[in-house]
Design a protein around this motif. Structure first.
Motif, PDB file in Angstrom:
ATOM      1  N   GLU A   1      -8.394 105.090  47.795  1.00 38.44           N
ATOM      2  CA  GLU A   1      -7.744 106.312  47.308  1.00 38.44           C
ATOM      3  C   GLU A   1      -6.235 106.234  47.474  1.00 38.44           C
ATOM      4  O   GLU A   1      -5.481 106.644  46.577  1.00 38.44           O
ATOM      5  CB  GLU A   1      -8.297 107.525  48.050  1.00 38.44           C
ATOM      6  CG  GLU A   1      -9.736 107.853  47.693  1.00 38.44           C
ATOM      7  CD  GLU A   1     -10.301 109.014  48.483  1.00 38.44           C
ATOM      8  OE1 GLU A   1     -11.355 109.536  48.084  1.00 38.44           O
ATOM      9  OE2 GLU A   1      -9.686 109.407  49.506  1.00 38.44           O
TER      10      GLU A   1
ATOM     11  N   ALA B   1      -4.736 103.845  44.939  1.00 37.25           N
ATOM     12  CA  ALA B   1      -4.772 104.327  43.552  1.00 37.25           C
ATOM     13  C   ALA B   1      -3.750 105.411  43.269  1.00 37.25           C
ATOM     14  O   ALA B   1      -3.607 105.830  42.112  1.00 37.25           O
ATOM     15  CB  ALA B   1      -6.170 104.842  43.227  1.00 37.25           C
ATOM     16  N   GLN B   2      -3.002 105.875  44.281  1.00 39.41           N
ATOM     17  CA  GLN B   2      -2.023 106.937  44.060  1.00 39.41           C
ATOM     18  C   GLN B   2      -0.878 106.470  43.160  1.00 39.41           C
ATOM     19  O   GLN B   2      -0.506 105.300  43.153  1.00 39.41           O
ATOM     20  CB  GLN B   2      -1.459 107.417  45.397  1.00 39.41           C
ATOM     21  CG  GLN B   2      -2.458 108.160  46.258  1.00 39.41           C
ATOM     22  CD  GLN B   2      -2.964 109.429  45.597  1.00 39.41           C
ATOM     23  OE1 GLN B   2      -2.205 110.370  45.358  1.00 39.41           O
ATOM     24  NE2 GLN B   2      -4.251 109.462  45.279  1.00 39.41           N
TER      25      GLN B   2
ATOM     26  N   ASP C   1      -1.377 112.815  45.427  1.00 42.32           N
ATOM     27  CA  ASP C   1      -2.206 113.896  44.893  1.00 42.32           C
ATOM     28  C   ASP C   1      -3.450 114.031  45.753  1.00 42.32           C
ATOM     29  O   ASP C   1      -4.410 113.262  45.596  1.00 42.32           O
ATOM     30  CB  ASP C   1      -2.587 113.587  43.447  1.00 42.32           C
ATOM     31  CG  ASP C   1      -3.521 114.647  42.856  1.00 42.32           C
ATOM     32  OD1 ASP C   1      -3.681 115.716  43.480  1.00 42.32           O
ATOM     33  OD2 ASP C   1      -4.072 114.401  41.765  1.00 42.32           O
TER      34      ASP C   1
ATOM     35  N   LEU D   1      -5.897 116.015  45.635  1.00 46.63           N
ATOM     36  CA  LEU D   1      -7.117 116.316  44.894  1.00 46.63           C
ATOM     37  C   LEU D   1      -7.799 115.044  44.393  1.00 46.63           C
ATOM     38  O   LEU D   1      -8.984 115.072  44.063  1.00 46.63           O
ATOM     39  CB  LEU D   1      -6.809 117.242  43.722  1.00 46.63           C
ATOM     40  CG  LEU D   1      -6.303 118.631  44.103  1.00 46.63           C
ATOM     41  CD1 LEU D   1      -6.029 119.458  42.852  1.00 46.63           C
ATOM     42  CD2 LEU D   1      -7.317 119.356  45.004  1.00 46.63           C
ATOM     43  N   ALA D   2      -7.048 113.958  44.347  1.00 53.59           N
ATOM     44  CA  ALA D   2      -7.611 112.672  43.925  1.00 53.59           C
ATOM     45  C   ALA D   2      -8.039 111.830  45.120  1.00 53.59           C
ATOM     46  O   ALA D   2      -8.328 110.645  44.966  1.00 53.59           O
ATOM     47  CB  ALA D   2      -6.576 111.901  43.093  1.00 53.59           C
ATOM     48  N   MET D   3      -8.135 112.452  46.299  1.00 53.80           N
ATOM     49  CA  MET D   3      -8.440 111.715  47.523  1.00 53.80           C
ATOM     50  C   MET D   3      -9.560 112.421  48.312  1.00 53.80           C
ATOM     51  O   MET D   3      -9.365 112.857  49.444  1.00 53.80           O
ATOM     52  CB  MET D   3      -7.187 111.578  48.381  1.00 53.80           C
ATOM     53  CG  MET D   3      -6.001 110.982  47.645  1.00 53.80           C
ATOM     54  SD  MET D   3      -4.474 110.988  48.625  1.00 53.80           S
ATOM     55  CE  MET D   3      -4.820 109.637  49.754  1.00 53.80           C
TER      56      MET D   3
ATOM     57  N   HIS E   1     -17.798 122.433  39.315  1.00 54.72           N
ATOM     58  CA  HIS E   1     -16.891 122.089  40.414  1.00 54.72           C
ATOM     59  C   HIS E   1     -17.681 121.940  41.720  1.00 54.72           C
ATOM     60  O   HIS E   1     -17.465 120.983  42.488  1.00 54.72           O
ATOM     61  CB  HIS E   1     -15.822 123.167  40.557  1.00 54.72           C
ATOM     62  CG  HIS E   1     -14.895 122.959  41.697  1.00 54.72           C
ATOM     63  ND1 HIS E   1     -13.877 122.032  41.678  1.00 54.72           N
ATOM     64  CD2 HIS E   1     -14.839 123.547  42.928  1.00 54.72           C
ATOM     65  CE1 HIS E   1     -13.229 122.054  42.833  1.00 54.72           C
ATOM     66  NE2 HIS E   1     -13.800 122.962  43.608  1.00 54.72           N
TER      67      HIS E   1
ATOM     68  N   ARG F   1     -19.794 118.662  41.752  1.00 56.93           N
ATOM     69  CA  ARG F   1     -19.035 117.459  42.098  1.00 56.93           C
ATOM     70  C   ARG F   1     -18.768 117.399  43.601  1.00 56.93           C
ATOM     71  O   ARG F   1     -18.828 116.316  44.205  1.00 56.93           O
ATOM     72  CB  ARG F   1     -17.730 117.413  41.307  1.00 56.93           C
ATOM     73  CG  ARG F   1     -17.934 117.159  39.811  1.00 56.93           C
ATOM     74  CD  ARG F   1     -16.620 116.805  39.125  1.00 56.93           C
ATOM     75  NE  ARG F   1     -15.662 117.896  39.202  1.00 56.93           N
ATOM     76  CZ  ARG F   1     -15.519 118.824  38.273  1.00 56.93           C
ATOM     77  NH1 ARG F   1     -16.299 118.820  37.202  1.00 56.93           N
ATOM     78  NH2 ARG F   1     -14.601 119.775  38.399  1.00 56.93           N
TER      79      ARG F   1
ATOM     80  N   HIS G   1     -20.108 114.485  46.156  1.00 54.43           N
ATOM     81  CA  HIS G   1     -19.182 113.793  47.053  1.00 54.43           C
ATOM     82  C   HIS G   1     -19.651 113.911  48.495  1.00 54.43           C
ATOM     83  O   HIS G   1     -19.593 112.941  49.263  1.00 54.43           O
ATOM     84  CB  HIS G   1     -17.769 114.342  46.927  1.00 54.43           C
ATOM     85  CG  HIS G   1     -16.905 113.949  48.084  1.00 54.43           C
ATOM     86  ND1 HIS G   1     -16.468 112.646  48.279  1.00 54.43           N
ATOM     87  CD2 HIS G   1     -16.444 114.665  49.140  1.00 54.43           C
ATOM     88  CE1 HIS G   1     -15.766 112.587  49.394  1.00 54.43           C
ATOM     89  NE2 HIS G   1     -15.743 113.795  49.928  1.00 54.43           N
TER      90      HIS G   1
END
Length: 234
Positions: free
Chosen positions: A53, A56-57, A62, A64-66, A219, A222, A226
């Motif tokens: 994660e 990939a930033q 961000d 929310l992407a982690m 939402h 997901r 996770h």
């Protein structure tokens, strides 16, 4: 929160063995949680997911992407300091479990609840040693104290990382039994999520889909999937 909005300041994210687990390094410097605790992860698999994660930033961080990073932070900063309290809160779901509160009408809905939810209660009786009984209507009726005590003990046995994941598995479904069913792999996570939405799906069949409610449910779906991954990676 300003820490999360900083621009990317590293080139490489790597994993390194640490005392009691694994840590993630950004250009050789160990990542810390928002509360400045050491980010020590229980398995190499989870550490690799967290490192991926960070790698990939883009130019700005961000959060929310982690999801793995955020869940690990929650396990360390929020769950670990109050582990017993979190476990008690989740165990309390057993006395008002979603699967136990059945419609008395219409008959078609009650039959569907019995068909799809009874196998989960049967599984819990065998796998968890706790038989919870269904009730008609919405009025609270206590479950057997021995069954609740067995479930409570199993919740308290979870370590902080699994408890953090279990929190979402239970709270998102409203069911302690479904939380355990997902954690223990009774069925795949998607199927268990759909069981938790039986009543909502019934309403959609009768009245059509509400787009806003559907977006909210997606939402949560997901987040549930996770949480299952995070539990397994622990």
């Amino acid at each position: 929160m300003s820490e999360w909005k900083r621009k990317r300041f590293w080139d490489a994210a790597t994993v390194e063995a640490a005392e009691d687990g694994f840590t993630v390094l950004l250009d050789g410097r160990a990542v810390k949680t928002p509360a400045k605790a050491a980010l020590i992860l229980p398995t190499a698999r989870m550490a690799e997911a967290v490192a991926a994660e960070w790698a990939a930033q883009g130019e700005e961080i961000d959060p929310l992407a982690m999801p793995f990073t955020r869940s690990a932070n929650a396990a360390i900063d929020k769950v670990r300091p109050q582990q017993a309290e979190v476990a008690d809160m989740l165990a309390d779901y057993g006395d008002s479990d979603l699967l136990c509160y059945r419609a008395d009408a219409p008959r078609e809905l009650a039959d569907r609840q019995a068909e799809l939810w009874d196998p989960a209660l049967d599984w819990a009786a065998t796998a968890l040693g706790a038989r919870l009984e269904p009730r008609a209507g919405i009025m609270h009726q206590p479950q057997a104290p021995k069954a609740l005590a067995r479930l409570r003990a199993q919740v308290h046995a979870l370590d902080p990382f699994r408890l953090a994941a279990f929190h979402d598995l239970v709270s998102l479904t409203g069911s302690l039994v479904l939380g355990f069913a997902a954690a223990e792999g009774w069925r795949d996570a998607e199927s268990i999520w759909q069981l938790s939405r039986l009543d909502e799906l019934w309403q959609e069949e009768q009245w059509g889909r509400d787009d806003e409610a559907h977006a909210t449910a997606e939402h949560k779906r997901r987040a549930f999937l996770h949480a299952k991954d995070f539990f397994d990676f622990s």
